[in-house]
Write an enzyme that holds these catalytic residues in place. Structure first.
Site, mmCIF file in Angstrom:
data_model
loop_
_atom_site.group_PDB
_atom_site.id
_atom_site.type_symbol
_atom_site.label_atom_id
_atom_site.label_comp_id
_atom_site.label_asym_id
_atom_site.label_seq_id
_atom_site.Cartn_x
_atom_site.Cartn_y
_atom_site.Cartn_z
ATOM 1 N N SER A 156 47.300 47.135 53.671
ATOM 2 C CA SER A 156 46.637 48.349 54.160
ATOM 3 C C SER A 156 47.557 49.527 53.871
ATOM 4 O O SER A 156 48.772 49.347 53.726
ATOM 5 C CB SER A 156 46.413 48.229 55.672
ATOM 6 O OG SER A 156 46.072 49.485 56.221
ATOM 7 N N TYR A 169 48.617 46.443 64.158
ATOM 8 C CA TYR A 169 47.957 46.321 62.851
ATOM 9 C C TYR A 169 48.913 46.740 61.737
ATOM 10 O O TYR A 169 49.109 46.013 60.751
ATOM 11 C CB TYR A 169 46.679 47.172 62.836
ATOM 12 C CG TYR A 169 45.901 47.090 61.543
ATOM 13 C CD1 TYR A 169 45.006 46.053 61.316
ATOM 14 C CD2 TYR A 169 46.062 48.061 60.546
ATOM 15 C CE1 TYR A 169 44.293 45.973 60.126
ATOM 16 C CE2 TYR A 169 45.354 47.984 59.359
ATOM 17 C CZ TYR A 169 44.465 46.946 59.155
ATOM 18 O OH TYR A 169 43.775 46.871 57.970
HETATM 19 P P1 NAP Z 1 35.752 43.042 58.879
HETATM 20 O O1 NAP Z 1 34.497 43.579 58.329
HETATM 21 O O2 NAP Z 1 36.068 43.224 60.326
HETATM 22 O O3 NAP Z 1 35.848 41.499 58.485
HETATM 23 C C1 NAP Z 1 36.948 40.742 58.907
HETATM 24 C C2 NAP Z 1 36.715 39.291 58.601
HETATM 25 O O4 NAP Z 1 37.821 38.530 59.157
HETATM 26 C C3 NAP Z 1 35.444 38.754 59.255
HETATM 27 O O5 NAP Z 1 34.838 37.829 58.398
HETATM 28 C C4 NAP Z 1 35.971 38.076 60.495
HETATM 29 O O6 NAP Z 1 35.162 37.035 60.970
HETATM 30 C C5 NAP Z 1 37.295 37.507 59.973
HETATM 31 N N1 NAP Z 1 38.169 37.187 61.096
HETATM 32 C C6 NAP Z 1 38.583 38.013 62.082
HETATM 33 N N2 NAP Z 1 39.323 37.336 62.966
HETATM 34 C C7 NAP Z 1 39.374 36.053 62.521
HETATM 35 C C8 NAP Z 1 39.973 34.882 63.027
HETATM 36 N N3 NAP Z 1 40.632 34.867 64.192
HETATM 37 N N4 NAP Z 1 39.846 33.741 62.321
HETATM 38 C C9 NAP Z 1 39.136 33.708 61.179
HETATM 39 N N5 NAP Z 1 38.548 34.800 60.644
HETATM 40 C C10 NAP Z 1 38.654 35.951 61.326
HETATM 41 O O7 NAP Z 1 37.009 43.659 58.116
HETATM 42 P P2 NAP Z 1 37.179 44.173 56.613
HETATM 43 O O8 NAP Z 1 37.164 45.640 56.655
HETATM 44 O O9 NAP Z 1 36.294 43.434 55.699
HETATM 45 O O10 NAP Z 1 38.707 43.760 56.369
HETATM 46 C C11 NAP Z 1 39.104 42.742 55.479
HETATM 47 C C12 NAP Z 1 40.590 42.892 55.234
HETATM 48 O O11 NAP Z 1 40.838 44.156 54.619
HETATM 49 C C13 NAP Z 1 41.433 42.876 56.503
HETATM 50 O O12 NAP Z 1 42.631 42.171 56.260
HETATM 51 C C14 NAP Z 1 41.718 44.334 56.761
HETATM 52 O O13 NAP Z 1 42.911 44.512 57.488
HETATM 53 C C15 NAP Z 1 41.817 44.868 55.346
HETATM 54 N N6 NAP Z 1 41.579 46.304 55.197
HETATM 55 C C16 NAP Z 1 40.352 46.830 55.387
HETATM 56 C C17 NAP Z 1 40.141 48.193 55.200
HETATM 57 C C18 NAP Z 1 38.799 48.848 55.389
HETATM 58 O O14 NAP Z 1 38.704 50.080 55.274
HETATM 59 N N7 NAP Z 1 37.735 48.121 55.643
HETATM 60 C C19 NAP Z 1 41.231 49.021 54.818
HETATM 61 C C20 NAP Z 1 42.481 48.444 54.641
HETATM 62 C C21 NAP Z 1 42.640 47.086 54.809
HETATM 63 P P3 NAP Z 1 33.938 37.366 61.989
HETATM 64 O O15 NAP Z 1 32.974 38.197 61.199
HETATM 65 O O16 NAP Z 1 33.430 36.024 62.327
HETATM 66 O O17 NAP Z 1 34.534 38.113 63.128
#
Ligand code: NAP
Length: 252
Positions: A156, A169
């Site tokens: 991130s 985070y």
């Molecule tokens: P998201 O939409 O919240 O999806 C997160 C995923 O992780 C979901 O499938 C969730 O499962 C799963 N998860 C959460 N807790 C878990 C656990 N305890 N065990 C197994 N799976 C778990 O987030 P996202 O935005 O796609 O983020 C994906 C990655 O990108 C993350 O590492 C995040 O830090 C990083 N990131 C995102 C952004 C952004 O702008 N979106 C920016 C920088 C970095 P459930 O759906 O079942 O809860």
């Protein structure tokens, strides 16, 4: 910072590759799993909510891609024996892994460190850092069975430059960056496993909405628009590149 936003993959870039995606039920992980499958990969969908993983499984079959597998696992409660059992199961079923996208993550709370709930801090570290480390320890031998394996850790912007109120985070993502560099060096000369970090940048998902509730979601890119660097790192064109930090979007 390295970026392959405009990467155009050759057709069937990931044909016959076996790729594990964590957090595959929603957000970026869901789209990455579908994108890898569309390029010919057999994808192992790992996550904590079976109904969401099943929905992605159906979507992958519907797009005519190779049949995926589902591995339910909650990174918050999982401990070392669970990761060993997972690796054993994957070895029995597939014999190797060609790639892993460590993508599952939670935001925790946007809050000052001084008032950060210690239990929540531990939860965030467990899901975003300790869990992926144990998983990686368990599957490195499986990746070593591949001629060309790629490990991608999701980072991130706040894991590369600290920012007030991002608490656990940010700390977890800094830890991921450090671990990735250590692992990349350890594996560089003895295996064909490359290890890199990838910062997706602002992406239209539930996590982004939770972090920026007042933002108009249409002002940030959808996961489908940022897959270039994911494909580049997962496929053979990034062979030999290890220990590097990548961005998925050019304007970060
Ligand atoms: P998201 O939409 O919240 O999806 C997160 C995923 O992780 C979901 O499938 C969730 O499962 C799963 N998860 C959460 N807790 C878990 C656990 N305890 N065990 C197994 N799976 C778990 O987030 P996202 O935005 O796609 O983020 C994906 C990655 O990108 C993350 O590492 C995040 O830090 C990083 N990131 C995102 C952004 C952004 O702008 N979106 C920016 C920088 C970095 P459930 O759906 O079942 O809860």
């Amino acid at each position: 910072m390295l970026c392959q936003f405009d990467y155009q993959s050759p057709a069937q870039l990931l044909k016959n590759r076996i790729i594990l995606v964590t957090g595959a039920g929603a957000g970026i992980g869901r789209v990455a799993a579908k994108t890898f499958a569309a390029q010919g990969a057999t994808v192992i969908l790992l996550g904590r909510t079976i109904s969401k993983l099943e929905a992605v499984y159906d979507e992958i079959l519907a797009q005519g891609s190779p049949e995926p597998a589902i591995y339910p696992l909650n990174l918050e409660g999982a401990s070392w024996p669970d990761y060993q059992a997972m690796a054993d199961r994957l070895y029995e079923e597939f014999g190797r892994l060609d790639g892993v996208l460590h993508n599952a993550g939670i935001l925790g709370r946007i809050s000052p460190v001084q008032s950060y709930n210690p239990e929540l801090w531990q939860q965030v570290m467990q899901v975003n850092f300790n869990g992926p480390v144990m998983m990686q320890q368990a599957i490195t031998a499986l990746l070593a069975e591949s001629e060309d394996a790629s490990v991608i850790f999701t980072s991130s912007s706040v894991g590369r430059k600290g920012k007030a109120f991002w608490g656990a985070y940010a700390a977890s993502k800094f830890a991921v960056e450090g671990f990735s560099q250590v692992l990349a060096q350890e594996l560089e000369n003895t295996t064909s496993i490359r290890v890199n970090t990838l910062n997706p940048g602002a992406t239209r998902t539930q996590m982004r909405c939770d972090a920026y509730p007042a933002e108009n979601p249409s002002t940030v890119r959808a996961p489908e628009e940022i897959m270039g660097t994911y494909l580049y790192l997962m496929g053979a064109d990034s062979k030999g590149i290890t220990g590097q930090m990548f961005n998925a979007q050019p304007d970060l």
